[in-house]
Motif scaffolding. Structure first.
Motif, mmCIF file in Angstrom:
data_model
loop_
_atom_site.group_PDB
_atom_site.id
_atom_site.type_symbol
_atom_site.label_atom_id
_atom_site.label_comp_id
_atom_site.label_asym_id
_atom_site.label_seq_id
_atom_site.Cartn_x
_atom_site.Cartn_y
_atom_site.Cartn_z
ATOM 1 N N PRO A 65 0.818 -1.228 0.000
ATOM 2 C CA PRO A 65 0.000 0.000 0.000
ATOM 3 C C PRO A 65 0.842 1.264 0.000
ATOM 4 O O PRO A 65 0.357 2.334 -0.377
ATOM 5 N N ASP A 66 2.108 1.126 0.437
ATOM 6 C CA ASP A 66 2.984 2.303 0.496
ATOM 7 C C ASP A 66 3.329 2.858 -0.882
ATOM 8 O O ASP A 66 3.708 4.030 -1.008
ATOM 9 N N VAL A 67 3.189 2.032 -1.941
ATOM 10 C CA VAL A 67 3.559 2.507 -3.283
ATOM 11 C C VAL A 67 2.362 3.084 -4.046
ATOM 12 O O VAL A 67 2.518 3.517 -5.182
ATOM 13 N N GLU A 68 1.202 3.098 -3.403
ATOM 14 C CA GLU A 68 0.034 3.616 -4.123
ATOM 15 C C GLU A 68 0.226 5.053 -4.614
ATOM 16 O O GLU A 68 -0.122 5.363 -5.763
ATOM 17 N N PRO A 69 0.782 5.961 -3.776
ATOM 18 C CA PRO A 69 0.982 7.326 -4.294
ATOM 19 C C PRO A 69 1.845 7.356 -5.554
ATOM 20 O O PRO A 69 1.574 8.126 -6.482
ATOM 21 N N GLU A 70 2.877 6.526 -5.577
ATOM 22 C CA GLU A 70 3.734 6.449 -6.763
ATOM 23 C C GLU A 70 2.931 5.985 -7.980
ATOM 24 O O GLU A 70 3.022 6.562 -9.075
ATOM 25 N N LEU A 71 2.145 4.924 -7.781
ATOM 26 C CA LEU A 71 1.356 4.378 -8.892
ATOM 27 C C LEU A 71 0.298 5.372 -9.374
ATOM 28 O O LEU A 71 0.059 5.485 -10.584
ATOM 29 N N GLN A 72 -0.312 6.083 -8.424
ATOM 30 C CA GLN A 72 -1.312 7.066 -8.819
ATOM 31 C C GLN A 72 -0.673 8.202 -9.606
ATOM 32 O O GLN A 72 -1.290 8.765 -10.531
ATOM 33 N N GLY A 73 0.568 8.523 -9.264
ATOM 34 C CA GLY A 73 1.288 9.546 -10.018
ATOM 35 C C GLY A 73 1.544 9.097 -11.453
ATOM 36 O O GLY A 73 1.391 9.870 -12.401
ATOM 37 N N LEU A 74 1.942 7.824 -11.617
ATOM 38 C CA LEU A 74 2.154 7.283 -12.955
ATOM 39 C C LEU A 74 0.831 7.238 -13.724
ATOM 40 O O LEU A 74 0.792 7.516 -14.929
ATOM 41 N N ARG A 75 -0.239 6.880 -13.018
ATOM 42 C CA ARG A 75 -1.549 6.829 -13.662
ATOM 43 C C ARG A 75 -1.974 8.206 -14.150
ATOM 44 O O ARG A 75 -2.533 8.364 -15.244
#
Length: 279
Positions: A65-75
């Motif tokens: 769950p800690d990487v969600e901000p990163e993934l949302q940024g890529l999205r």
């Protein structure tokens, strides 16, 4: 490869990396998420745009769950790609028309709304030539008009390919907005007249004085349900977010309510054609 597709593949590669780090197979992850395995595959290979909910679910399912901000940024980078005209047209219009060919070949349904000019897929050679020459002068870019026109004509071959559908909404003003010599505009209007009723083409005209539930100040093109391309003076926006697609589809539907088709559309085109003889 277009900017939005490249961004989608970057996100897909990161999703795949996170799954592999957890030692999970695609089928196992799909089962955990309650998805079809094909969806996992499409997201990883950049064939489908992930929603915010997809990204959040993926991060949770792989225990990160800690990487969600990163993934949302890529999205977010996938959802909105600003393609500046200065960069995109640095070498002239010819290369941009090649990209248009590829996007058209990958699309089954195209819906286009044009305010002041004839859609590229319905332009005759001489009309397209004037448009490209004018834009090259305005943007101070190399004039690659011959190649650009050739590529635009090649793109139009898709109009006759089975399994494709083209729906054009055109403001009546575009029939009178003369950015070319009178004889060229006359020939262009003749082309539009013949386009009404083509097997795979739905050409509708929004007449002067129409009561619109929705107005649009800019032209836009919807490619299937995967992206909307919007042109401004400085850039081209490639929108792939679900909420953006829904909004533009709604705008399309509302605009279409006031459009005239078939014989009425032909009459409007014929009236514009007759006005040339009086000018």
């Amino acid at each position: 490869m277009s900017d939005f597709q490249e961004a989608r593949q970057i996100l897909g590669a990161r999703l795949s990396e996170l799954r592999a780090e957890m030692g999970m197979e695609g089928k196992s992850l799909a089962a955990k998420l309650g998805w079809q395995p094909s969806k996992v595959s499409r997201l990883q290979n950049g064939k489908q745009t992930a929603s915010a909910a997809d990204v959040a679910a993926w991060a949770s399912a792989v225990g990160r769950p800690d990487v969600e901000p990163e993934l949302q940024g890529l999205r977010a980078g996938v959802e909105l790609k600003h393609r500046t005209w200065r960069r995109q047209l640095a070498g002239g219009h010819a290369e941009r028309q090649k990209l248009a060919i590829r996007e058209t070949e990958a699309t089954r349904l195209i819906r286009a709304f044009e305010v002041a000019r004839v859609p590229g897929l319905l332009q005759i050679r001489d009309y397209a030539r004037v448009i490209f020459d004018s834009n090259a002068t305005f943007r101070e870019i190399p004039a690659t008009t011959d190649k650009a026109v050739a590529n635009r004509m090649r793109r139009q071959e898709a109009l006759y390919e089975s399994g494709r559908e083209f729906r054009f909404l055109l403001c009546e003003a575009a029939l009178y907005h003369r950015s070319c010599p009178k004889e060229v505009m006359a020939a262009q209007l003749d082309r539009l007249y013949l386009a009404v009723g083509m097997p795979q083409v739905d050409l509708a005209i929004i007449p002067f004085g129409a009561e619109l539930r929705r107005t649009a100040a800019h032209s836009f093109w919807i490619y299937d349900r995967r992206q909307v391309i919007v042109e401004t003076i400085t850039e081209e926006l490639w929108l792939t977010a679900e909420e953006d697609l829904r909004l533009y589809e709604r705008a399309w539907e509302w605009l279409a309510e006031s459009a005239e088709r078939d014989q009425t559309a032909r009459r409007l085109i014929g009236r514009a054609r007759a006005s040339l003889e009086l000018s």
